[in-house]
Design an enzyme around this catalytic site. Structure first.
Site, PDB file in Angstrom:
ATOM      1  N   ARG A 118     -16.797  10.131  -2.305  1.00 22.27           N
ATOM      2  CA  ARG A 118     -16.086  11.425  -2.909  1.00 22.27           C
ATOM      3  C   ARG A 118     -17.491  11.832  -3.974  1.00 22.27           C
ATOM      4  O   ARG A 118     -18.176  10.976  -4.741  1.00 22.27           O
ATOM      5  CB  ARG A 118     -14.980  11.400  -3.846  1.00 22.27           C
ATOM      6  CG  ARG A 118     -13.646  11.225  -2.913  1.00 22.27           C
ATOM      7  CD  ARG A 118     -12.572  10.942  -3.853  1.00 22.27           C
ATOM      8  NE  ARG A 118     -12.428   9.832  -4.422  1.00 22.27           N
ATOM      9  CZ  ARG A 118     -12.633   9.635  -5.772  1.00 22.27           C
ATOM     10  NH1 ARG A 118     -13.200  10.551  -6.606  1.00 22.27           N
ATOM     11  NH2 ARG A 118     -12.697   8.486  -6.242  1.00 22.27           N
ATOM     12  N   TYR A 266     -16.997  13.111   4.429  1.00 20.91           N
ATOM     13  CA  TYR A 266     -16.271  11.667   4.027  1.00 20.91           C
ATOM     14  C   TYR A 266     -14.845  11.726   3.270  1.00 20.91           C
ATOM     15  O   TYR A 266     -14.926  12.546   2.324  1.00 20.91           O
ATOM     16  CB  TYR A 266     -17.414  11.078   3.251  1.00 20.91           C
ATOM     17  CG  TYR A 266     -17.293   9.664   3.183  1.00 20.91           C
ATOM     18  CD1 TYR A 266     -17.877   8.918   4.159  1.00 20.91           C
ATOM     19  CD2 TYR A 266     -16.385   8.838   2.244  1.00 20.91           C
ATOM     20  CE1 TYR A 266     -17.434   7.485   4.389  1.00 20.91           C
ATOM     21  CE2 TYR A 266     -15.885   7.146   2.465  1.00 20.91           C
ATOM     22  CZ  TYR A 266     -16.626   6.928   3.396  1.00 20.91           C
ATOM     23  OH  TYR A 266     -16.621   5.309   3.602  1.00 20.91           O
ATOM     24  N   LYS A 275      -6.633  13.497  -1.559  1.00 23.89           N
ATOM     25  CA  LYS A 275      -6.752  13.780  -2.864  1.00 23.89           C
ATOM     26  C   LYS A 275      -6.773  15.351  -3.086  1.00 23.89           C
ATOM     27  O   LYS A 275      -6.026  15.737  -4.072  1.00 23.89           O
ATOM     28  CB  LYS A 275      -8.254  13.485  -3.337  1.00 23.89           C
ATOM     29  CG  LYS A 275      -8.429  11.897  -3.101  1.00 23.89           C
ATOM     30  CD  LYS A 275      -7.278  11.090  -3.866  1.00 23.89           C
ATOM     31  CE  LYS A 275      -6.984   9.898  -3.423  1.00 23.89           C
ATOM     32  NZ  LYS A 275      -7.962   8.659  -3.820  1.00 23.89           N
ATOM     33  N   HIS A 295      -1.834   9.062  -8.377  1.00 20.61           N
ATOM     34  CA  HIS A 295      -2.596   8.161  -7.927  1.00 20.61           C
ATOM     35  C   HIS A 295      -2.237   6.914  -7.797  1.00 20.61           C
ATOM     36  O   HIS A 295      -2.352   5.922  -8.614  1.00 20.61           O
ATOM     37  CB  HIS A 295      -3.871   8.343  -8.532  1.00 20.61           C
ATOM     38  CG  HIS A 295      -5.057   7.628  -7.725  1.00 20.61           C
ATOM     39  ND1 HIS A 295      -6.182   7.066  -8.106  1.00 20.61           N
ATOM     40  CD2 HIS A 295      -5.248   7.203  -6.611  1.00 20.61           C
ATOM     41  CE1 HIS A 295      -7.170   6.577  -7.285  1.00 20.61           C
ATOM     42  NE2 HIS A 295      -6.319   6.794  -5.964  1.00 20.61           N
ATOM     43  N   SER A 317      -9.847   4.264  -8.303  1.00 23.29           N
ATOM     44  CA  SER A 317     -10.236   3.923  -7.130  1.00 23.29           C
ATOM     45  C   SER A 317     -10.876   2.539  -7.125  1.00 23.29           C
ATOM     46  O   SER A 317     -11.586   2.245  -7.996  1.00 23.29           O
ATOM     47  CB  SER A 317     -11.182   4.996  -6.803  1.00 23.29           C
ATOM     48  OG  SER A 317     -10.333   6.440  -6.717  1.00 23.29           O
ATOM     49  N   CYS A 319      -9.716  -0.496  -7.268  1.00 22.54           N
ATOM     50  CA  CYS A 319      -9.261  -1.321  -8.273  1.00 22.54           C
ATOM     51  C   CYS A 319      -8.105  -2.115  -7.770  1.00 22.54           C
ATOM     52  O   CYS A 319      -7.216  -2.656  -8.768  1.00 22.54           O
ATOM     53  CB  CYS A 319      -9.029  -0.524  -9.579  1.00 22.54           C
ATOM     54  SG  CYS A 319     -10.702  -0.021 -10.288  1.00 22.54           S
ATOM     55  N   ASP A 342      -1.776   4.423  -2.077  1.00 26.18           N
ATOM     56  CA  ASP A 342      -2.628   5.375  -2.754  1.00 26.18           C
ATOM     57  C   ASP A 342      -2.034   6.596  -3.513  1.00 26.18           C
ATOM     58  O   ASP A 342      -2.541   6.721  -4.629  1.00 26.18           O
ATOM     59  CB  ASP A 342      -3.741   6.000  -1.919  1.00 26.18           C
ATOM     60  CG  ASP A 342      -4.828   6.438  -2.809  1.00 26.18           C
ATOM     61  OD1 ASP A 342      -5.478   5.458  -3.347  1.00 26.18           O
ATOM     62  OD2 ASP A 342      -5.518   7.672  -2.290  1.00 26.18           O
ATOM     63  N   ARG A 437     -14.898   2.020   4.837  1.00 23.12           N
ATOM     64  CA  ARG A 437     -13.196   2.100   4.851  1.00 23.12           C
ATOM     65  C   ARG A 437     -12.711   1.951   6.243  1.00 23.12           C
ATOM     66  O   ARG A 437     -13.432   2.083   7.217  1.00 23.12           O
ATOM     67  CB  ARG A 437     -12.807   3.533   4.294  1.00 23.12           C
ATOM     68  CG  ARG A 437     -13.422   3.849   2.879  1.00 23.12           C
ATOM     69  CD  ARG A 437     -12.207   4.078   1.831  1.00 23.12           C
ATOM     70  NE  ARG A 437     -12.731   3.971   0.441  1.00 23.12           N
ATOM     71  CZ  ARG A 437     -11.839   4.028  -0.745  1.00 23.12           C
ATOM     72  NH1 ARG A 437     -10.706   4.023  -0.299  1.00 23.12           N
ATOM     73  NH2 ARG A 437     -12.320   3.899  -1.853  1.00 23.12           N
TER      74      ARG A 437
HETATM   75  P1  GTP Z   1      -8.810   3.175  -3.382  1.00 21.18           P
HETATM   76  O1  GTP Z   1      -8.596   3.074  -1.987  1.00 21.18           O
HETATM   77  O2  GTP Z   1     -10.264   3.497  -3.532  1.00 21.18           O
HETATM   78  O3  GTP Z   1      -8.220   3.947  -4.331  1.00 21.18           O
HETATM   79  O4  GTP Z   1      -8.874   1.663  -3.902  1.00 21.18           O
HETATM   80  P2  GTP Z   1      -7.661   0.753  -4.128  1.00 21.18           P
HETATM   81  O5  GTP Z   1      -7.025   0.778  -5.720  1.00 21.18           O
HETATM   82  O6  GTP Z   1      -6.686   0.715  -3.029  1.00 21.18           O
HETATM   83  O7  GTP Z   1      -8.537  -0.471  -4.209  1.00 21.18           O
HETATM   84  P3  GTP Z   1      -8.097  -1.998  -3.075  1.00 21.18           P
HETATM   85  O8  GTP Z   1      -7.038  -2.706  -3.025  1.00 21.18           O
HETATM   86  O9  GTP Z   1      -9.011  -1.450  -1.746  1.00 21.18           O
HETATM   87  O10 GTP Z   1      -9.298  -3.143  -3.790  1.00 21.18           O
HETATM   88  C1  GTP Z   1     -10.801  -2.700  -4.036  1.00 21.18           C
HETATM   89  C2  GTP Z   1     -11.643  -3.998  -4.237  1.00 21.18           C
HETATM   90  O11 GTP Z   1     -10.867  -4.822  -5.347  1.00 21.18           O
HETATM   91  C3  GTP Z   1     -11.406  -4.871  -2.910  1.00 21.18           C
HETATM   92  O12 GTP Z   1     -12.818  -5.380  -2.679  1.00 21.18           O
HETATM   93  C4  GTP Z   1     -10.551  -6.081  -3.205  1.00 21.18           C
HETATM   94  O13 GTP Z   1     -10.943  -7.054  -2.735  1.00 21.18           O
HETATM   95  C5  GTP Z   1     -10.813  -6.043  -4.719  1.00 21.18           C
HETATM   96  N1  GTP Z   1      -9.449  -6.680  -5.460  1.00 21.18           N
HETATM   97  C6  GTP Z   1      -8.392  -6.041  -5.165  1.00 21.18           C
HETATM   98  N2  GTP Z   1      -7.195  -6.929  -5.938  1.00 21.18           N
HETATM   99  C7  GTP Z   1      -8.090  -7.820  -6.549  1.00 21.18           C
HETATM  100  C8  GTP Z   1      -7.255  -8.886  -7.523  1.00 21.18           C
HETATM  101  O14 GTP Z   1      -6.329  -9.058  -7.799  1.00 21.18           O
HETATM  102  N3  GTP Z   1      -8.477  -9.481  -8.208  1.00 21.18           N
HETATM  103  C9  GTP Z   1      -9.745  -9.493  -7.736  1.00 21.18           C
HETATM  104  N4  GTP Z   1     -10.610 -10.050  -8.246  1.00 21.18           N
HETATM  105  N5  GTP Z   1     -10.292  -8.413  -7.125  1.00 21.18           N
HETATM  106  C10 GTP Z   1      -9.229  -7.632  -6.223  1.00 21.18           C
HETATM  107  C1  SPV Z   2     -10.064   7.093  -3.794  1.00 17.54           C
HETATM  108  O1  SPV Z   2     -11.353   7.157  -4.097  1.00 17.54           O
HETATM  109  O2  SPV Z   2      -9.359   6.720  -4.685  1.00 17.54           O
HETATM  110  C2  SPV Z   2      -9.778   6.845  -2.406  1.00 17.54           C
HETATM  111  C3  SPV Z   2     -10.622   7.180  -1.172  1.00 17.54           C
HETATM  112  O3  SPV Z   2      -8.399   6.504  -2.271  1.00 17.54           O
HETATM  113  S1  SPV Z   2     -11.079   8.713  -1.064  1.00 17.54           S
HETATM  114  O4  SPV Z   2     -10.205   9.331  -0.050  1.00 17.54           O
HETATM  115  O5  SPV Z   2     -12.280   9.050  -0.699  1.00 17.54           O
HETATM  116  O6  SPV Z   2     -10.603   9.523  -2.123  1.00 17.54           O
HETATM  117 MN    MN Z   3      -7.408   5.821  -3.940  1.00 19.68          MN
END
Ligand code: GTP
Ligand code: SPV
Ligand code: MN
Length: 654
Positions: A118, A266, A275, A295, A317, A319, A342, A437
């Site tokens: 983004r 993307y 979003k 979110h 994002s 996290c 999400d 992704r």
């Molecule tokens: P968006 O799709 O961007 O909104 O991201 P998200 O909030 O869904 O994050 P996601 O669960 O995909 O995790 C992002 C990164 O953080 C990944 O590389 C995970 O492996 C890492 N991660 C997730 N949960 C944990 C956790 O509990 N501990 C640690 N150390 N890393 C984590």
């Molecule tokens: C985020 O960035 O919070 C996502 C990926 O979930 S995107 O769809 O690119 O916004």
């Molecule tokens: Mn997201």
């Protein structure tokens, strides 16, 4: 089984072999040459679907935009599998995607290296009054809470981009529903796009096609226009991933219920239901109609006694939302189910109970870090019908990324997302882009919740905020009440990640994990949240803050992932009214010994996880005060000011 499945099965042994037969026989005949992307003499403009079958308002919208963008062809999406197979075939033929033959109907797209995430700096909300969009601050303050432009200035800017931008391309018409078709929570949009990749992705991420049009009738819808911004001229061969990064702009016109995105293919830039509509436009509708567009993931948790509750959690994002929603709990007897990973749309029902739906139908999840160990449910979800973007591939037709289990990879050659063949561990480059992704249907997730498509939504009993905080923030704490909880959301900060255009890891403010997604003035947003406390008829859920990412000398202090159930279990017990908390200056924290640590293999330094360093917290409250004053200015609600002052007192008395 679809035609592509048949073709893939035939080709299973041979990786990356192109399907050379168009799956749509009628279309093949119609076009002489076997696909419409290469039929120069075709004269009719609507190639798929029938304009006259459409509701009048939809037809007018298409005609208007087609006149402006001048596509060669128009394709009205019906959402069928046959259509999907046709588009996958076309995308494969022009080299945008290639099959990952190790799995069933899985594909890999690699983007232009300048179009990988983004772009927040090029994303605008365009309202007549600036203060509808961003808070009222001193003149010299540059807002970090959104970009505003007047509708007429944006019109001018777009006038230099959209006219003729689809020349030589097909304009796809995607009727889509965010939320189950027919649910009173749901909202309908029509996206016009010149990217078939966007169509096949939107088909996974939302409900699309004829059934959406039927439920729309002649009602209004959110108008979404998207172009990769790269017309095809006769002398120039089409790019594999057409885009126009220098000219990219993503514009929202709340007053016209319109979204216009130019130049990027993307994720959140191009899948406009996500979003742009479900959060930015969604949050504006939510305020008007007294609900929330957030979110947030939505998860179900069943404890060993068989009691089930649903929680919603907002993390910025990259996290940990997808991971938490899909987690396999390490504590015996617990079951976690996923409603969404999400976005949550939530509203109080007539009994005052907060209920949430997931407006999406798929996951657009971060690939790196996803493995059988960290997220086994995601690994099972992506075994079929999945589109991968910017991951690495293996010469046996598989995917690869940093953090994936290394087993059986030793004799296999890896091609990086940048196309570097024979990529080597320790080469100093990433195999997959950090924001690479997977895009997979939610109904393939092994822990998908039985009510994930319920049109009434699920009842939310706790709201959790969290971010990546290497320092100072305890593993978990609970707000004193709703207003304090809103303050916690407002104070949320996190390290920047690769989900947007940031380089490096800097702790920045990301209130409610919504900083990039607010559709309107954050001060007004806070007032909206606070307004629910006053209503005694409403059962406002308890609000918590978690931090899986606190660091010690040896890295993360907390094991995270499946072990996070230990924190959820404490939250669950708090929601049930258990007395397992003690007061701290920042909120209630677990009474010593009340977190369930049974069976945890790793040593965990609980003191370090819950320590509240005085110097850190003094600096934190001072910085928060500066932030609220400078960024929210005169729009900061008094209640938030009071919460801040109370926190300040508690911290300075520590
Ligand atoms: P968006 O799709 O961007 O909104 O991201 P998200 O909030 O869904 O994050 P996601 O669960 O995909 O995790 C992002 C990164 O953080 C990944 O590389 C995970 O492996 C890492 N991660 C997730 N949960 C944990 C956790 O509990 N501990 C640690 N150390 N890393 C984590
Ligand atoms: C985020 O960035 O919070 C996502 C990926 O979930 S995107 O769809 O690119 O916004
Ligand atoms: Mn997201």
């Amino acid at each position: 089984m679809g035609q592509t499945d048949l073709l893939i099965n035939e080709n299973k042994q041979e990786t990356n072999m192109a399907n050379d037969k168009c799956p749509d026989e009628t279309l093949s005949r119609k076009l002489k040459d076997n696909c419409y992307a290469c039929a120069p003499d075709y004269t009719g403009s609507v190639l798929y679907g029938n304009l006259n079958d459409l509701p009048e308002k939809v037809k007018c919208f298409i005609q208007d935009k087609a006149k402006q963008c001048q596509p060669e062809y128009i394709h009205i999406c019906d959402g069928t599998e046959k259509e999907r197979d046709l588009l996958l075939y076309l995308l494969q033929k022009d080299g945008t995607i290639k099959p990952l033959n190790k799995y069933e109907n899985c594909w890999l797209a690699r983007t232009d290296p300048d179009d990988v995430a983004r772009v927040e700096s090029k994303t605008f909300i365009c309202t007549t009054n600036k203060t509808d969009t961003i808070p009222n601050t001193k003149d010299d303050v540059v807002s970090t809470l959104g970009n505003w432009m007047s509708p007429s200035d944006m019109d001018c800017l777009l006038e230099s981009r959209f006219p003729g931008c689809m020349k030589g391309r097909t304009m796809f018409v995607i009727p889509f529903s965010m939320g189950p078709i027919g649910s009173k929570f749901s909202k309908i949009g029509i996206q016009l796009t010149d990217s078939a990749y966007v169509v096949v992705s939107m088909r996974i991420m939302s409900r699309i096609g004829t059934s959406v049009l039927e439920s729309l009738g002649n009602d209004d819808f959110i108008k979404c226009l998207h172009s990769v911004g790269k017309p095809v001229t006769s002398v120039q061969k089409a790019d594999r991933w057409p885009c126009n990064p220098k000219q990219t702009v993503i514009a929202h016109y709340p007053e016209r219920h319109e979204i216009c995105s130019f130049g990027s293919g993307y994720g959140g830039n191009s899948l406009l239901g996500k979003k742009c509509m479900a959060l930015r436009i969604g949050s504006i509708l939510a305020r008007k109609e007294r609900w929330f567009a957030e979110h947030m993931l939505i998860m179900g948790i069943e404890n060993p006694a068989g009691v089930k509750k649903y929680f919603a959690a907002a993390f910025p994002s990259a996290c940990g939302k997808t991971n938490l929603a899909m987690m396999e709990p390490s504590l015996p007897g617990y079951k976690v189910t996923c409603v969404g990973d999400d976005i949550a749309w939530m509203r109080f029902d007539e009994n005052g109970q907060l209920r949430a739906i997931n407006p999406e139908a798929g996951f657009f999840g971060v690939a790196p870090g996803t493995s059988k160990k960290t997220n086994p449910n995601a690994m099972k979800t992506i075994e079929k019908n999945t589109i991968f973007t910017n991951v690495a591939s293996t010469d046996d037709g598989g995917f690869y990324w940093q953090g994936l289990d290394k087993t059986n990879q030793d004799n296999i050659q890896i091609t990086s997302w940048m196309g570097i063949k024979n990529w080597q561990h320790g080469s100093g480059t990433d195999p997959a882009h950090p924001n690479s992704r997977f895009c997979a249907p939610a109904n393939q997730c092994p822990n998908i919740d039985e009510n994930w498509e319920s049109s009434e939504g699920v009842s939310i009993e706790a709201i959790i905020f969290g971010g990546r905080r290497p320092e100072g923030l305890p593993l978990v704490f609970e707000s004193f009440d709703w207003t304090h909880g809103v303050f916690l959301g407002a104070s949320l900060k996190s390290e920047t990640t690769a989900a947007a255009e940031y380089k490096g890891k800097l702790v920045v403010h990301d209130p409610f994990a919504m900083r990039p997604f607010f559709g309107y003035n954050f001060g007004h947003y806070l007032k909206h949240w606070l307004s629910f406390q006053a209503n005694r008829k409403l059962n406002c859920p308890k609000i918590f803050h978690v931090n899986w990412f606190r660091k010690g000398p040896e890295g993360f202090l907390w094991p995270g992932f499946g072990e996070n159930i230990r924190v959820l279990d404490w939250i669950f017990r708090r929601v049930q009214g258990e007395d397992c908390h003690v007061m701290s200056p920042v909120g209630y924290i677990p009474r010593p010994g009340s977190l369930n640590m049974a069976g945890l293999k790793q040593e965990v330094d609980m003191n370090a996880l819950f320590e509240l360093p005085v110097q850190f917290w003094r600096a934190e409250v001072d910085e928060l005060e500066h932030y609220f004053n400078s960024q929210v200015g005169s729009d900061l609600p008094d209640k938030i000011k009071q919460e801040l002052n109370q926190l300040k007192q508690r911290i300075y008395n520590m």
